[in-house]
Design a protein around this motif. Structure first.
Motif, PDB file in Angstrom:
ATOM      1  N   GLU A 166      24.426  54.957   7.612  1.00  0.00           N
ATOM      2  CA  GLU A 166      25.023  53.873   6.923  1.00  0.00           C
ATOM      3  C   GLU A 166      24.819  52.465   8.151  1.00  0.00           C
ATOM      4  O   GLU A 166      24.520  51.430   7.598  1.00  0.00           O
ATOM      5  N   ILE A 167      25.334  52.955   9.317  1.00  0.00           N
ATOM      6  CA  ILE A 167      25.366  51.910  10.244  1.00  0.00           C
ATOM      7  C   ILE A 167      24.184  51.403  10.568  1.00  0.00           C
ATOM      8  O   ILE A 167      23.717  50.250  10.663  1.00  0.00           O
ATOM      9  N   LEU A 168      23.204  52.348  10.720  1.00  0.00           N
ATOM     10  CA  LEU A 168      21.709  52.397  11.112  1.00  0.00           C
ATOM     11  C   LEU A 168      20.942  51.418  10.118  1.00  0.00           C
ATOM     12  O   LEU A 168      20.007  50.592  10.320  1.00  0.00           O
ATOM     13  N   LEU A 169      21.358  51.430   8.685  1.00  0.00           N
ATOM     14  CA  LEU A 169      20.881  51.090   7.618  1.00  0.00           C
ATOM     15  C   LEU A 169      21.192  49.542   7.432  1.00  0.00           C
ATOM     16  O   LEU A 169      20.458  48.564   7.044  1.00  0.00           O
ATOM     17  N   ASN A 170      22.562  49.310   7.479  1.00  0.00           N
ATOM     18  CA  ASN A 170      22.913  48.253   7.099  1.00  0.00           C
ATOM     19  C   ASN A 170      24.072  47.433   8.144  1.00  0.00           C
ATOM     20  O   ASN A 170      24.570  46.139   8.150  1.00  0.00           O
ATOM     21  N   GLY A 171      24.284  47.874   9.215  1.00  0.00           N
ATOM     22  CA  GLY A 171      24.843  47.415  10.618  1.00  0.00           C
ATOM     23  C   GLY A 171      26.323  47.574  10.325  1.00  0.00           C
ATOM     24  O   GLY A 171      26.819  48.225   9.448  1.00  0.00           O
ATOM     25  N   THR A 172      27.047  46.746  11.102  1.00  0.00           N
ATOM     26  CA  THR A 172      28.452  46.853  10.947  1.00  0.00           C
ATOM     27  C   THR A 172      29.026  45.220  10.770  1.00  0.00           C
ATOM     28  O   THR A 172      28.201  44.484  10.844  1.00  0.00           O
ATOM     29  N   SER A 173      30.175  45.261  10.668  1.00  0.00           N
ATOM     30  CA  SER A 173      30.993  43.966  10.777  1.00  0.00           C
ATOM     31  C   SER A 173      30.502  43.119  11.831  1.00  0.00           C
ATOM     32  O   SER A 173      30.408  41.684  11.785  1.00  0.00           O
ATOM     33  N   LYS A 174      30.312  43.621  12.963  1.00  0.00           N
ATOM     34  CA  LYS A 174      29.986  42.852  14.209  1.00  0.00           C
ATOM     35  C   LYS A 174      28.486  43.005  14.548  1.00  0.00           C
ATOM     36  O   LYS A 174      28.128  42.047  15.348  1.00  0.00           O
ATOM     37  N   ILE A 175      27.879  44.033  14.284  1.00  0.00           N
ATOM     38  CA  ILE A 175      26.296  43.935  14.525  1.00  0.00           C
ATOM     39  C   ILE A 175      25.530  43.945  13.235  1.00  0.00           C
ATOM     40  O   ILE A 175      25.673  44.787  12.378  1.00  0.00           O
ATOM     41  N   SER A 176      24.763  43.029  13.367  1.00  0.00           N
ATOM     42  CA  SER A 176      23.913  42.835  11.900  1.00  0.00           C
ATOM     43  C   SER A 176      22.692  43.815  11.892  1.00  0.00           C
ATOM     44  O   SER A 176      22.367  44.439  13.172  1.00  0.00           O
ATOM     45  N   LYS A 177      22.367  44.329  10.706  1.00  0.00           N
ATOM     46  CA  LYS A 177      21.129  45.290  10.814  1.00  0.00           C
ATOM     47  C   LYS A 177      20.012  44.637  11.164  1.00  0.00           C
ATOM     48  O   LYS A 177      19.117  45.580  11.752  1.00  0.00           O
ATOM     49  N   PHE A 178      19.835  43.531  11.549  1.00  0.00           N
ATOM     50  CA  PHE A 178      18.671  42.838  12.081  1.00  0.00           C
ATOM     51  C   PHE A 178      18.597  43.042  13.806  1.00  0.00           C
ATOM     52  O   PHE A 178      17.545  43.393  14.270  1.00  0.00           O
ATOM     53  N   VAL A 179      19.715  43.188  14.260  1.00  0.00           N
ATOM     54  CA  VAL A 179      20.056  43.571  15.692  1.00  0.00           C
ATOM     55  C   VAL A 179      19.734  45.070  15.943  1.00  0.00           C
ATOM     56  O   VAL A 179      19.009  45.575  16.775  1.00  0.00           O
ATOM     57  N   ILE A 180      20.214  45.963  14.912  1.00  0.00           N
ATOM     58  CA  ILE A 180      20.116  47.374  14.926  1.00  0.00           C
ATOM     59  C   ILE A 180      18.586  47.622  14.812  1.00  0.00           C
ATOM     60  O   ILE A 180      18.028  48.570  15.388  1.00  0.00           O
ATOM     61  N   GLU A 181      18.049  47.042  14.115  1.00  0.00           N
ATOM     62  CA  GLU A 181      16.575  47.392  13.741  1.00  0.00           C
ATOM     63  C   GLU A 181      15.353  47.205  14.964  1.00  0.00           C
ATOM     64  O   GLU A 181      14.585  47.977  15.078  1.00  0.00           O
ATOM     65  N   LYS A 182      15.926  46.423  16.026  1.00  0.00           N
ATOM     66  CA  LYS A 182      15.317  46.642  17.233  1.00  0.00           C
ATOM     67  C   LYS A 182      15.428  47.723  18.029  1.00  0.00           C
ATOM     68  O   LYS A 182      14.349  48.051  18.496  1.00  0.00           O
ATOM     69  N   PHE A 183      16.098  48.564  17.691  1.00  0.00           N
ATOM     70  CA  PHE A 183      16.738  49.911  18.325  1.00  0.00           C
ATOM     71  C   PHE A 183      15.950  50.860  17.811  1.00  0.00           C
ATOM     72  O   PHE A 183      15.770  51.254  16.479  1.00  0.00           O
TER      73      PHE A 183
END
Length: 240
Positions: A166-183
């Protein structure tokens, strides 16, 4: 450049029982680069071979503190002092971030009740947020992150995997999914018997941090060794 995030815990994450002497649950993350992880593995294996003549020994914080099982040899005070000195030197010389997150269960239940969010998942989310922030600031060429978590049980691991997805798909309240998508993030669950030095390091470090948070006035030499590697500041570790 790849980073590893090793995770281990101190205390019980369940809310149905609270130890009056230790009402804290703490999840400890160790964020370390590939090169430093190689150094860590070599340093820990060298200590193991020095005292046990094998690197197959698995460091466990509680057994070390109690001098039990394979660590009965530490009942010899001179040998114990030498062992702790070498571990402390290894801690000082290794370059890694300590990213802990914890919950005082008494305060948490008072504010949220017993049937609230899984506090393990809350702490894990906070650690992943901070880890991504650190890597995002320091690395500009490659965003590879391996998350290694100690196995707890099939049901618990399955639930945690779902939370991570869920975190990897949608991010968290402090990290957007667009930031996580870079990883490029890979999640692995390992058991203690797999002898993962990174998980053992997280286990060794979690206890002194938890003890400091429970009673910061009590002498805690192990905490003094590691405190400068801790992120975020201590006053931001606990989740209310």
């Amino acid at each position: 450049m790849k980073h590893y995030l090793f995770l281990d815990e101190s205390g019980d994450h369940g809310l149905s029982f609270i130890d009056s002497q230790n009402p804290l649950f703490l999840l400890c993350g160790i964020l370390i680069s590939t090169n430093e992880n190689d150094f860590l593995n070599q340093a820990l294996d060298k200590i193991k071979r020095k005292f046990w003549e094998t690197d197959a020994i698995i460091f466990h914080s509680r057994d070390i503190r109690k001098c039990s099982n394979e660590f009965k040899i530490l009942l010899d005070k001179r040998l114990k002092s030498n062992f702790h000195s070498r571990v402390n030197t290894m801690m000082k010389d290794s370059k890694f971030f300590i990213i802990p997150s914890g919950v005082n269960k008494n305060k948490y239940i008072h504010q949220n009740g017993c049937k609230s969010d899984d506090i393990y998942e809350l702490c894990l989310s906070a650690i992943i947020e901070k880890s991504i922030q650190i890597v995002n600031k320091t690395i500009r060429e490659s965003y590879k992150l391996d998350i290694i978590i100690e196995k707890r049980g099939k049901r618990e691991d399955r639930q945690l995997r779902s939370h991570l997805d869920e975190i990897l798909l949608n991010g968290t309240s402090k990290i957007s999914k667009f930031v996580i998508e870079k990883f490029e993030i890979v999640v692995t669950f390992k058991s203690k018997k797999e002898n993962c030095n990174g998980l053992q390091l997280a286990d060794l470090i979690a206890h002194p941090i938890a003890q400091h948070l429970i009673n910061h006035e009590k002498k805690n030499l192990a905490f003094e060794i590691i405190k400068d590697k801790i992120h975020p500041p201590l006053n931001k570790i606990l989740i209310r």
